[in-house]
Design a protein around this motif. Sequence first.
Motif, PDB file in Angstrom:
ATOM      1  N   VAL A 213       3.820   4.180   0.083  1.00  9.38           N
ATOM      2  CA  VAL A 213       3.093   3.604  -1.050  1.00  9.38           C
ATOM      3  C   VAL A 213       2.087   2.559  -0.591  1.00  9.38           C
ATOM      4  O   VAL A 213       0.976   2.452  -1.130  1.00  9.38           O
ATOM      5  N   ARG A 214       2.453   1.773   0.424  1.00  5.54           N
ATOM      6  CA  ARG A 214       1.561   0.720   0.932  1.00  5.54           C
ATOM      7  C   ARG A 214       0.574   1.258   1.962  1.00  5.54           C
ATOM      8  O   ARG A 214      -0.175   0.492   2.572  1.00  5.54           O
ATOM      9  N   GLN A 215       0.566   2.592   2.141  1.00  3.10           N
ATOM     10  CA  GLN A 215      -0.384   3.265   3.029  1.00  3.10           C
ATOM     11  C   GLN A 215      -0.310   2.734   4.467  1.00  3.10           C
ATOM     12  O   GLN A 215      -1.331   2.460   5.105  1.00  3.10           O
ATOM     13  N   ALA A 216       0.905   2.598   4.956  1.00  4.63           N
ATOM     14  CA  ALA A 216       1.115   2.191   6.343  1.00  4.63           C
ATOM     15  C   ALA A 216       0.690   3.325   7.274  1.00  4.63           C
ATOM     16  O   ALA A 216       0.621   4.492   6.862  1.00  4.63           O
ATOM     17  N   PRO A 217       0.383   3.026   8.546  1.00  4.41           N
ATOM     18  CA  PRO A 217       0.006   4.080   9.491  1.00  4.41           C
ATOM     19  C   PRO A 217       1.100   5.150   9.602  1.00  4.41           C
ATOM     20  O   PRO A 217       2.296   4.856   9.544  1.00  4.41           O
ATOM     21  N   ALA A 218       0.669   6.400   9.771  1.00  8.74           N
ATOM     22  CA  ALA A 218       1.613   7.517   9.856  1.00  8.74           C
ATOM     23  C   ALA A 218       2.593   7.341  11.004  1.00  8.74           C
ATOM     24  O   ALA A 218       3.767   7.728  10.899  1.00  8.74           O
ATOM     25  N   GLU A 219       2.142   6.725  12.101  1.00 15.41           N
ATOM     26  CA  GLU A 219       3.021   6.506  13.251  1.00 15.41           C
ATOM     27  C   GLU A 219       4.207   5.623  12.884  1.00 15.41           C
ATOM     28  O   GLU A 219       5.342   5.867  13.320  1.00 15.41           O
ATOM     29  N   ARG A 220       3.945   4.593  12.092  1.00 17.20           N
ATOM     30  CA  ARG A 220       5.037   3.692  11.705  1.00 17.20           C
ATOM     31  C   ARG A 220       6.009   4.388  10.758  1.00 17.20           C
ATOM     32  O   ARG A 220       7.224   4.253  10.893  1.00 17.20           O
TER      33      ARG A 220
END
Length: 440
Positions: free
Chosen positions: A208-215
């Motif tokens: 939801v917070r659009q964090a990096p895909a790696e994380r």
Amino acid sequence: MSQTGVLDVREFINERKMSGYQWWLVLLCFLIVAADGMDVAIMGFVAPSIIAEWGISKPAFGMVMGAAPIGLAIGALLAGSSSDWFGRRKVLLASVTAFGLATLATAHANSLHSMAILRFVTGLALGAAMPNASTLMSEYVPERIRSSVIAAMFTGFNLGSAAIGFAAAYITPRYGWQAVLTFGGVMPLLLLPLLYFYLPESARYLVVRQAPAERIRSVLARVCRENLDRWQRFVLNEGPVAAKQPLGVLFSKGYSLRTVSLWLTYFMGLLVIYLSTSWLPTMMKDAGLSIDRASMLTAMFQLGGTVGGLLVGLAMDRIGAGRAISLSYLMGAVALVVLAISGLTSEWIVLVILLTGFCLSGAQTGLNAYAPGCYPTMARATGVSWMLGVGRLGSILGSSIGGFLLSTGWGFQAIFLTLAIPAAIAALAILGSRSRDAAH
């Protein structure tokens, strides 16, 4: 999950069996809630000793009893909902640290005012713990067993409340009430190393917070114990939401009735539970029971709630959440009437207190398990924490009014007969939240 390289996190969690790490997360959240329950209930067990040692009246001590619930309400509204902005993990770590230190400091208070201030600070920190533990857990548990698992986690609250009662019964006669508060402060601080190294952030929150895909990939793979290298993008399909801000979702189309129903139910449930558990030891002492006997009997209320929470959670997954919770509150109202009629000296007192705790605390635990599923991820912590915060007004009223009622001549029977009314109202109010059950 059919789109190449795109993983729907919600579907992924729902379609899998629980991993060992997910069960480990249940245990961690269970321990957080148990520590919360200990520090919430602790003043009820030390109150008779403090009142006697300091030579103060019961209404005067009501200021201390009401301080933590006020802090809990404010903490839930502010700190609890902050995890929709800052993350579940950060807020939980800060909360556990703060309420452990504040309870330790309360052991050294030397006046009503300083004790009330410290209990208020404790409440602020406690207010953030429960909504975020339930929110984090709900976002890692498959929805088909969510009610049962989260209800089981929330029995930690009743178990923690019971544990501090048994601890108080042993510690108070030997070492004094200060040692009980010290014990209650040390226990959550012992959890911090485990939480720091093993408590993950919510993968749904990160999406939801659009964090990096790696994380997102790293966190989800760690918790679910599966290689996710083939997925390049992570999404969360929960349907459209009419509001853009978390608080706005609570009163948007399709959620407003549910929000009000949850608030009213939680208010009534906490009014009954807090008045009962906060002042029951004092009423028992006034009836001629010893301090340790009074603490042991009050702890039985919490033990009954532990079993009740488990069974209500199972019933929620089988007959529907609203129906199961409503039935439990209604049975609790009947149990309160039986408790009032039978009296404190009845040979059935242990069984009746167990039954009362089973129904009322069981229903309240079920409500805690039910609320996270009522809101989308972007507003989940806000929805749960505002239910807890507004509902805490009931705990404030229950904690504060007990001393007043006793001082004006209300007896045990009159108080518990009257408490059956808000329990029945809670049973009716929760049914109003069922209008969107099918949509969830």
